[in-house]
Design a protein around this motif. Structure first.
Motif, PDB file in Angstrom:
ATOM      1  N   LEU A  27      15.559 -14.213   6.831  1.00  0.00           N
ATOM      2  CA  LEU A  27      15.942 -14.408   5.429  1.00  0.00           C
ATOM      3  C   LEU A  27      16.571 -13.148   4.847  1.00  0.00           C
ATOM      4  O   LEU A  27      17.505 -13.220   4.045  1.00  0.00           O
ATOM      5  N   LEU A  28      16.049 -12.000   5.262  1.00  0.00           N
ATOM      6  CA  LEU A  28      16.613 -10.731   4.783  1.00  0.00           C
ATOM      7  C   LEU A  28      18.057 -10.571   5.245  1.00  0.00           C
ATOM      8  O   LEU A  28      18.939 -10.189   4.467  1.00  0.00           O
ATOM      9  N   VAL A  29      18.314 -10.882   6.514  1.00  0.00           N
ATOM     10  CA  VAL A  29      19.673 -10.766   7.048  1.00  0.00           C
ATOM     11  C   VAL A  29      20.603 -11.763   6.360  1.00  0.00           C
ATOM     12  O   VAL A  29      21.727 -11.422   5.972  1.00  0.00           O
ATOM     13  N   ILE A  30      20.138 -12.991   6.175  1.00  0.00           N
ATOM     14  CA  ILE A  30      20.990 -14.036   5.599  1.00  0.00           C
ATOM     15  C   ILE A  30      21.348 -13.748   4.144  1.00  0.00           C
ATOM     16  O   ILE A  30      22.482 -13.958   3.716  1.00  0.00           O
ATOM     17  N   LEU A 108      18.048 -22.446   3.530  1.00  0.00           N
ATOM     18  CA  LEU A 108      17.422 -21.685   4.607  1.00  0.00           C
ATOM     19  C   LEU A 108      15.932 -21.481   4.361  1.00  0.00           C
ATOM     20  O   LEU A 108      15.124 -21.611   5.267  1.00  0.00           O
ATOM     21  N   ALA A 109      15.578 -21.173   3.127  1.00  0.00           N
ATOM     22  CA  ALA A 109      14.165 -20.986   2.813  1.00  0.00           C
ATOM     23  C   ALA A 109      13.448 -22.328   2.695  1.00  0.00           C
ATOM     24  O   ALA A 109      12.225 -22.399   2.849  1.00  0.00           O
ATOM     25  N   GLY A 110      14.194 -23.416   2.441  1.00  0.00           N
ATOM     26  CA  GLY A 110      13.588 -24.728   2.263  1.00  0.00           C
ATOM     27  C   GLY A 110      12.779 -25.210   3.458  1.00  0.00           C
ATOM     28  O   GLY A 110      11.627 -25.627   3.296  1.00  0.00           O
ATOM     29  N   PRO A 111      13.329 -25.175   4.685  1.00  0.00           N
ATOM     30  CA  PRO A 111      12.538 -25.604   5.836  1.00  0.00           C
ATOM     31  C   PRO A 111      11.275 -24.770   6.067  1.00  0.00           C
ATOM     32  O   PRO A 111      10.278 -25.276   6.589  1.00  0.00           O
ATOM     33  N   VAL A 112      11.300 -23.489   5.684  1.00  0.00           N
ATOM     34  CA  VAL A 112      10.097 -22.669   5.808  1.00  0.00           C
ATOM     35  C   VAL A 112       9.016 -23.215   4.881  1.00  0.00           C
ATOM     36  O   VAL A 112       7.852 -23.383   5.263  1.00  0.00           O
ATOM     37  N   PHE A 113       9.414 -23.514   3.644  1.00  0.00           N
ATOM     38  CA  PHE A 113       8.491 -24.120   2.681  1.00  0.00           C
ATOM     39  C   PHE A 113       8.034 -25.488   3.172  1.00  0.00           C
ATOM     40  O   PHE A 113       6.852 -25.848   3.073  1.00  0.00           O
TER      41      PHE A 113
END
Length: 196
Positions: A27-30, A108-113
């Motif tokens: 997430l940091l890289v993206i 991108l953060a959605g699937p993690v959630f």
């Protein structure tokens, strides 16, 4: 290792720590690097990315290779716990698909959630019901979600935060002043495309 009176295998904690670290790094890289900015530009609008001097083909191919590397890392972390069999990954397909649908596809953060919610659901079902009944309820929930919302859930931003967010620029504003030599440095890319 004993945590709050519950005994956890040390390797599971190590695997969890590595997974959290990889997610945070990704997430940091993206979202915080020029590489991530170019990648998001390539995904959102390939034509504009090409005009800005970015090679969408290279970005998409690199992302595919990175995804393969992450899958290999996940398999390496899971194999000591599950063993290595030809069908070892099949049990993860439905939960992973469910996590993407719950966590808003395209983000991108959605699937993690979504993965966090799916893991909570699976754990709660297994604590309440037998393994067979828990799996039945889980797959039934997945089927209902696909039937009702095949495009996935759309988590809306609260109205108070939308007022604080900057207004999106029109395409005419985005394409104004594009370079004609098809070259774009990070500064020009930030100015024309902007960060999310």
């Amino acid at each position: 290792m004993n945590i709050l009176g519950v005994q956890y295998p040390t390797y599971r904690l190590v695997a969890t720590g590595v997974a959290v670290l990889v997610i945070a790094l990704g997430l940091l890289v993206i979202y915080r690097t020029d590489l991530g900015l170019r990648l998001r530009a390539s995904i959102d609008n390939r034509e504009m990315a090409s005009l800005l001097g970015i090679s969408p083909t290279l970005m998409i191919t690199s992302t595919f290779c990175l995804g393969i590397s992450l899958a290999v890392l996940a398999g390496a972390l899971q194999s000591p716990m599950l063993g290595i069999t030809p069908e070892v990954g099949l049990s993860f397909l439905a939960p992973a698909f469910f996590a993407v649908l719950v966590g808003k596809p395209g983000s991108l953060a959605g699937p993690v959630f979504g993965a966090f919610l799916v893991a909570l659901l699976q754990t709660a079902l297994r604590m309440t019901f037998s393994e067979t009944i828990a799996s039945l309820i889980f797959f039934l929930a997945l089927i209902i979600l696909i039937a009702i919302r095949p495009q996935g859930l759309n988590w809306r931003i609260p109205t108070w935060s939308r007022k604080l967010a900057p207004k999106p620029r029109h395409e005419a504003q985005l394409t104004a002043g594009l370079p004609t030599d098809r070259s774009a440095g990070p500064d020009r890319l930030r100015r024309v495309y902007g960060r999310r």
